[in-house]
Scaffold this motif. Structure first.
Motif, PDB file in Angstrom:
ATOM      1  N   HIS A   1      60.604   2.920   1.542  1.00  0.00           N
ATOM      2  CA  HIS A   1      61.184   3.328   3.312  1.00  0.00           C
ATOM      3  C   HIS A   1      59.776   2.016   4.551  1.00  0.00           C
ATOM      4  CE1 HIS A   1      64.612   4.552   3.329  1.00  0.00           C
ATOM      5  NE2 HIS A   1      64.900   6.160   3.020  1.00  0.00           N
ATOM      6  N   ALA A   2      58.094   3.024   3.278  1.00  0.00           N
ATOM      7  CA  ALA A   2      57.210   2.453   3.452  1.00  0.00           C
ATOM      8  C   ALA A   2      56.891   0.285   3.463  1.00  0.00           C
ATOM      9  CB  ALA A   2      56.139   2.862   2.987  1.00  0.00           C
ATOM     10  N   SER A   3      57.774   0.334   2.241  1.00  0.00           N
ATOM     11  CA  SER A   3      58.066  -0.574   2.195  1.00  0.00           C
ATOM     12  C   SER A   3      58.663  -1.518   2.877  1.00  0.00           C
ATOM     13  CB  SER A   3      58.028  -1.300   0.800  1.00  0.00           C
ATOM     14  OG  SER A   3      59.524  -0.899   0.406  1.00  0.00           O
ATOM     15  N   ARG A   4      59.664  -1.016   3.489  1.00  0.00           N
ATOM     16  CA  ARG A   4      61.015  -1.705   4.146  1.00  0.00           C
ATOM     17  C   ARG A   4      60.341  -1.257   6.023  1.00  0.00           C
ATOM     18  NH1 ARG A   4      66.532   1.561   1.952  1.00  0.00           N
ATOM     19  NH2 ARG A   4      65.875   0.710  -0.548  1.00  0.00           N
ATOM     20  N   LYS A   5      59.335  -0.680   6.040  1.00  0.00           N
ATOM     21  CA  LYS A   5      58.460  -0.818   7.153  1.00  0.00           C
ATOM     22  C   LYS A   5      58.906   0.534   8.248  1.00  0.00           C
ATOM     23  CE  LYS A   5      56.467  -5.344   7.922  1.00  0.00           C
ATOM     24  NZ  LYS A   5      56.588  -5.681   6.356  1.00  0.00           N
ATOM     25  N   GLU A   6      59.432   1.592   7.629  1.00  0.00           N
ATOM     26  CA  GLU A   6      60.542   1.779   8.519  1.00  0.00           C
ATOM     27  C   GLU A   6      59.740   3.251   8.158  1.00  0.00           C
ATOM     28  OE1 GLU A   6      65.066   0.965   6.641  1.00  0.00           O
ATOM     29  OE2 GLU A   6      64.382   2.520   5.372  1.00  0.00           O
ATOM     30  N   ILE A   7      58.877   3.438   9.418  1.00  0.00           N
ATOM     31  CA  ILE A   7      57.790   4.451   9.146  1.00  0.00           C
ATOM     32  C   ILE A   7      59.052   6.253   9.617  1.00  0.00           C
ATOM     33  CG2 ILE A   7      57.979   4.265  12.081  1.00  0.00           C
ATOM     34  CD1 ILE A   7      55.187   5.229   9.694  1.00  0.00           C
TER      35      ILE A   7
ATOM     36  N   LYS B   1      48.900   1.788   4.362  1.00  0.00           N
ATOM     37  CA  LYS B   1      48.966   0.275   4.138  1.00  0.00           C
ATOM     38  C   LYS B   1      50.198   0.328   5.516  1.00  0.00           C
ATOM     39  CE  LYS B   1      48.027  -0.952   0.338  1.00  0.00           C
ATOM     40  NZ  LYS B   1      47.835  -1.629  -1.594  1.00  0.00           N
ATOM     41  N   LEU B   2      51.132   0.900   5.622  1.00  0.00           N
ATOM     42  CA  LEU B   2      52.001   0.376   7.403  1.00  0.00           C
ATOM     43  C   LEU B   2      51.630   1.206   8.344  1.00  0.00           C
ATOM     44  CD1 LEU B   2      54.995   0.120   7.385  1.00  0.00           C
ATOM     45  CD2 LEU B   2      55.865   2.396   7.336  1.00  0.00           C
TER      46      LEU B   2
ATOM     47  N   ILE C   1      49.704  -1.905  10.538  1.00  0.00           N
ATOM     48  CA  ILE C   1      50.847  -3.131  11.026  1.00  0.00           C
ATOM     49  C   ILE C   1      50.488  -2.364  12.644  1.00  0.00           C
ATOM     50  CG2 ILE C   1      52.329  -4.231  11.419  1.00  0.00           C
ATOM     51  CD1 ILE C   1      53.173  -3.262   7.882  1.00  0.00           C
TER      52      ILE C   1
ATOM     53  N   LYS D   1      51.680  -3.213  15.076  1.00  0.00           N
ATOM     54  CA  LYS D   1      53.582  -2.733  16.057  1.00  0.00           C
ATOM     55  C   LYS D   1      54.594  -1.276  15.750  1.00  0.00           C
ATOM     56  CE  LYS D   1      54.542  -7.624  17.608  1.00  0.00           C
ATOM     57  NZ  LYS D   1      55.073  -8.392  17.762  1.00  0.00           N
ATOM     58  N   ILE D   2      53.800  -0.989  14.730  1.00  0.00           N
ATOM     59  CA  ILE D   2      54.054   0.257  13.717  1.00  0.00           C
ATOM     60  C   ILE D   2      53.575   1.647  14.928  1.00  0.00           C
ATOM     61  CG2 ILE D   2      54.510   2.048  11.750  1.00  0.00           C
ATOM     62  CD1 ILE D   2      56.160  -0.962  11.339  1.00  0.00           C
TER      63      ILE D   2
END
Length: 313
Positions: A113-119, A146-147, A150, A152-153
């Motif tokens: 989910h981190a790689s998909r940017k699904e925080i 790492k996520l 970013i 905008k996260i």
């Protein structure tokens, strides 16, 4: 007596399934994704227990292949049924097996989910591991950090699974995350780039304390990444303390059976990261001192082949 008979039957079947999966694990590394996928669907169809090793490899390969539908089926549909089936045996011997399955699959879910940017989903699985009484491993911590770099996260407040103890561990005082100013809101308002960098570095320090507290020994890669975060956040004192106090103490506490792994030995990259960070902060005397230590201590080991890194070649 009838209940005992049923439990014994479940236990015998479980033992047979565990034996079957362990024998299959020997060839897991050689299986292609289609072969792993067929192995898994056949095992589920026969109500057999998939081995953890193969299951983790399958999930990782499904993610890399972009096979999101299959990944979601395994994690959200099949896995709860598997855990329910194991729990229904009522056997004390399955408790550790269940815990191992949960930790492995939830850890995969954090990274995925981190790689998909699904925080939100990544944080959800992070919290599940913490609530189970343990803590995510270094690799999952890095995936989240790492996520969160970013811009905008949304930036969450994570539970670090602390006991109320405020004791020092490996020379490190307890590190805590800032809390949201809005009750019930798990996200922190990020005001600027430097504020985000500071928050990420603080989270890295909080994770380090919890990793040490739970004896989830941080890898050299985690330390190297944390030093980079501290450098970006201009937290020179914290960086110096982590590198020269916490790291040596923590590495010295690692159990003998894993201590010689290159995963835990301070790498040339981590040394140079620390040296460069001190230089960036204007602490040139300290940077020179660390460089001299590296040149006298670490480099000869690499040249002589006595370090774990040299033994890999």
């Amino acid at each position: 007596m009838a209940g005992s008979s049923v439990s014994d039957s479940h236990g015998n079947q479980l033992a047979q399934d565990q034996k079957w999966t362990r024998s299959y694990e020997k060839h897991a590394k050689d299986l292609s994704y289609p072969e792993l996928k067929k192995w898994y669907t056949d095992a589920i169809a026969r109500l057999e227990i998939p081995s953890i090793t193969n299951l983790v490899q399958l999930l990782n390969k499904a993610q890399k292949r972009g096979d999101h539908s299959f990944w979601e089926t395994v994690v959200n549909k099949d896995f709860p049924k598997l855990i329910s089936g194991l729990e229904s045996t009522g056997l004390a011997t399955t408790a550790q097996l269940i815990n191992n399955y949960k930790q492995s699959v939830w850890s995969c879910a954090i990274s995925t989910h981190a790689s998909r940017k699904e925080i939100g989903k990544a944080v959800g699985y992070f919290d599940r591991i913490v609530k189970s009484g343990t803590f995510p491993a270094s690799s999952e911590c890095i995936a989240l950090l790492k996520l969160l770099e970013i811009n905008k996260i949304p930036f969450p407040v994570l539970s670090m699974g602390r006991s109320q103890s405020t004791s020092t561990i490996c020379g490190m005082e307890p590190a805590y995350m800032p809390q949201s100013k809005t009750p019930g809101n798990i996200f922190i308002n990020v005001e600027s780039l430097i504020h985000r960098q500071t928050l990420v570095a603080q989270m890295g320090l909080a994770m380090l304390y919890s990793l040490l507290q739970h004896k989830q020994w941080p890898t050299d890669y985690f330390y190297g990444y944390l030093l980079v975060l501290l450098d970006r956040a201009q937290m020179a004192d914290e960086l110096q303390h982590v590198f020269k106090v916490v790291m040596p103490a923590a590495i010295g506490s690692i159990p003998t059976y894993i201590k010689n792994s290159p995963l835990f030995e301070t790498s040339p990259h981590t040394w140079t990261t620390a040296i460069q960070a001190m230089s960036d902060c204007g602490k040139f005397d300290l940077a020179k001192q660390w460089f001299d230590e590296y040149r006298v201590d670490a480099m000869p080991k690499l040249r002589e082949g006595s370090s774990s890194f040299a033994k890999l070649n």
